[in-house]
Design a protein around this motif. Structure first.
Motif, PDB file in Angstrom:
ATOM      1  N   ARG A  89       0.665  -1.109  -0.152  1.00  0.00           N
ATOM      2  CA  ARG A  89      -0.044   0.071   0.034  1.00  0.00           C
ATOM      3  C   ARG A  89       0.942   0.804  -0.482  1.00  0.00           C
ATOM      4  O   ARG A  89      -0.059   1.998  -0.901  1.00  0.00           O
ATOM      5  CB  ARG A  89      -1.473   0.202   1.019  1.00  0.00           C
ATOM      6  N   ALA A  93       1.092   3.605  -2.973  1.00  0.00           N
ATOM      7  CA  ALA A  93       0.350   5.388  -3.007  1.00  0.00           C
ATOM      8  C   ALA A  93       2.098   6.461  -2.921  1.00  0.00           C
ATOM      9  O   ALA A  93       2.021   6.982  -3.986  1.00  0.00           O
ATOM     10  CB  ALA A  93       0.233   5.684  -1.868  1.00  0.00           C
ATOM     11  N   THR A 128      -3.016  11.594   0.979  1.00  0.00           N
ATOM     12  CA  THR A 128      -4.365  11.515   1.568  1.00  0.00           C
ATOM     13  C   THR A 128      -4.418   9.731   1.675  1.00  0.00           C
ATOM     14  O   THR A 128      -5.969   9.404   1.919  1.00  0.00           O
ATOM     15  CB  THR A 128      -5.842  11.762   0.904  1.00  0.00           C
ATOM     16  N   ASP A 129      -3.387   9.588   0.337  1.00  0.00           N
ATOM     17  CA  ASP A 129      -4.110   7.672   0.410  1.00  0.00           C
ATOM     18  C   ASP A 129      -3.190   6.800   1.162  1.00  0.00           C
ATOM     19  O   ASP A 129      -3.768   6.040   1.280  1.00  0.00           O
ATOM     20  CB  ASP A 129      -2.886   7.920  -0.993  1.00  0.00           C
ATOM     21  N   CYS A 130      -1.865   7.749   1.676  1.00  0.00           N
ATOM     22  CA  CYS A 130      -1.696   6.904   2.866  1.00  0.00           C
ATOM     23  C   CYS A 130      -3.092   7.078   4.553  1.00  0.00           C
ATOM     24  O   CYS A 130      -2.833   6.154   4.339  1.00  0.00           O
ATOM     25  CB  CYS A 130      -0.171   8.118   3.749  1.00  0.00           C
ATOM     26  N   ASP A 131      -3.327   7.736   4.371  1.00  0.00           N
ATOM     27  CA  ASP A 131      -4.617   7.959   5.011  1.00  0.00           C
ATOM     28  C   ASP A 131      -5.840   6.958   4.867  1.00  0.00           C
ATOM     29  O   ASP A 131      -6.389   6.492   5.937  1.00  0.00           O
ATOM     30  CB  ASP A 131      -4.979   9.839   5.956  1.00  0.00           C
ATOM     31  N   ASP A 132      -6.024   7.265   3.931  1.00  0.00           N
ATOM     32  CA  ASP A 132      -7.053   6.101   3.445  1.00  0.00           C
ATOM     33  C   ASP A 132      -6.447   5.109   3.514  1.00  0.00           C
ATOM     34  O   ASP A 132      -7.842   3.798   3.839  1.00  0.00           O
ATOM     35  CB  ASP A 132      -7.313   6.427   1.716  1.00  0.00           C
ATOM     36  N   GLU A 133      -5.131   4.361   3.214  1.00  0.00           N
ATOM     37  CA  GLU A 133      -5.083   3.170   3.580  1.00  0.00           C
ATOM     38  C   GLU A 133      -4.750   2.668   5.069  1.00  0.00           C
ATOM     39  O   GLU A 133      -4.390   1.924   5.231  1.00  0.00           O
ATOM     40  CB  GLU A 133      -3.874   2.976   2.757  1.00  0.00           C
ATOM     41  N   GLY A 134      -4.971   3.486   6.198  1.00  0.00           N
ATOM     42  CA  GLY A 134      -4.724   3.361   7.283  1.00  0.00           C
ATOM     43  C   GLY A 134      -3.322   3.128   7.663  1.00  0.00           C
ATOM     44  O   GLY A 134      -2.949   2.506   8.944  1.00  0.00           O
TER      45      GLY A 134
END
Length: 218
Positions: A89, A93, A128-134
């Motif tokens: 992930r 990203a 943002t992508d990292c936040d969405d992936e936890g």
């Protein structure tokens, strides 16, 4: 304009960190300064660990095709890693937002990355992508490679840095205020008006150097 970010990530938060698992005082360091991807065979150094057991453990991971020692020294080994980065992930990203890994070093608990992105906007999208992936990132530094001299102060000149940090220490931005611009001016040995202007310029410089504001954006 490109931007470079330095951040930390837990080894458990992304697949590469789990694949290249080390123990004790051992470390893993990326050797090739290229994007990681399915068609790329990156090189890694392992330091202060048992080469045989480490490589055997890497090979057992389901997304790894092969891990091959290239150069072997007494305290370190250089090896290639053939794997499918699409399942990772964090790497996905980075790639998806045009990032290039400049440096990556891992220990048993944490990896430190240095990544170049094409713009502040792409860096913001990556975050943002990292936040969405936890994926929890600890950003330690963001700077423009075209102006490396200001890296430690995020775009602030020495007088701006001094004025802004003094204002924070004396409570100027507290509610209620802990001091006035006149008191700051007395401490700095400049005029009240000069303090106000210096703080204004400091905030503009800080925001410009650290937040995703691209030139030409409305």
């Amino acid at each position: 304009m490109s931007v470079i970010v330095e951040f930390r990530a837990s080894s458990e938060d992304f697949e590469l960190g789990q694949i290249l698992s080390v123990e004790g005082n051992s470390t893993v360091e990326l050797e090739t300064l290229v994007p990681l991807g399915e068609a790329t065979v990156p090189l890694f150094w392992i330091h202060n660990t048992s080469r045989e057991s480490f490589v055997d453990g890497v090979r057992r991971h389901p997304t790894v095709d092969e891990a091959t020692p290239i150069d072997v020294f007494e305290d370190r080994t250089l090896f290639t890693l053939e794997w499918n980065a699409d399942q990772d992930r964090l790497i996905r990203a980075i790639q998806g937002n045009g990032g290039q890994i400049l440096n990556a070093v891992g220990n048993p608990s944490t990896w430190k990355f240095e990544v170049r992105f094409p713009s502040h906007g792409s860096l913001s999208a990556f975050s943002t992508d990292c936040d969405d992936e936890g994926i929890n990132l600890e950003v330690t530094r963001v700077y423009s490679p075209s102006n490396p001299d200001v890296q430690p102060r995020y775009g602030l000149t020495e007088p701006q840095f001094e004025a802004l940090t003094l204002a924070i220490r004396m409570g100027y931005y507290d509610i209620p205020r802990g001091c006035t611009t006149k008191e700051l001016a007395d401490e700095l040995g400049i005029s009240d008006q000069a303090v106000t202007e210096r703080l204004r310029r400091a905030i503009v410089a800080l925001v410009t150097d650290t937040l995703p504001i691209d030139e030409g954006e409305e």
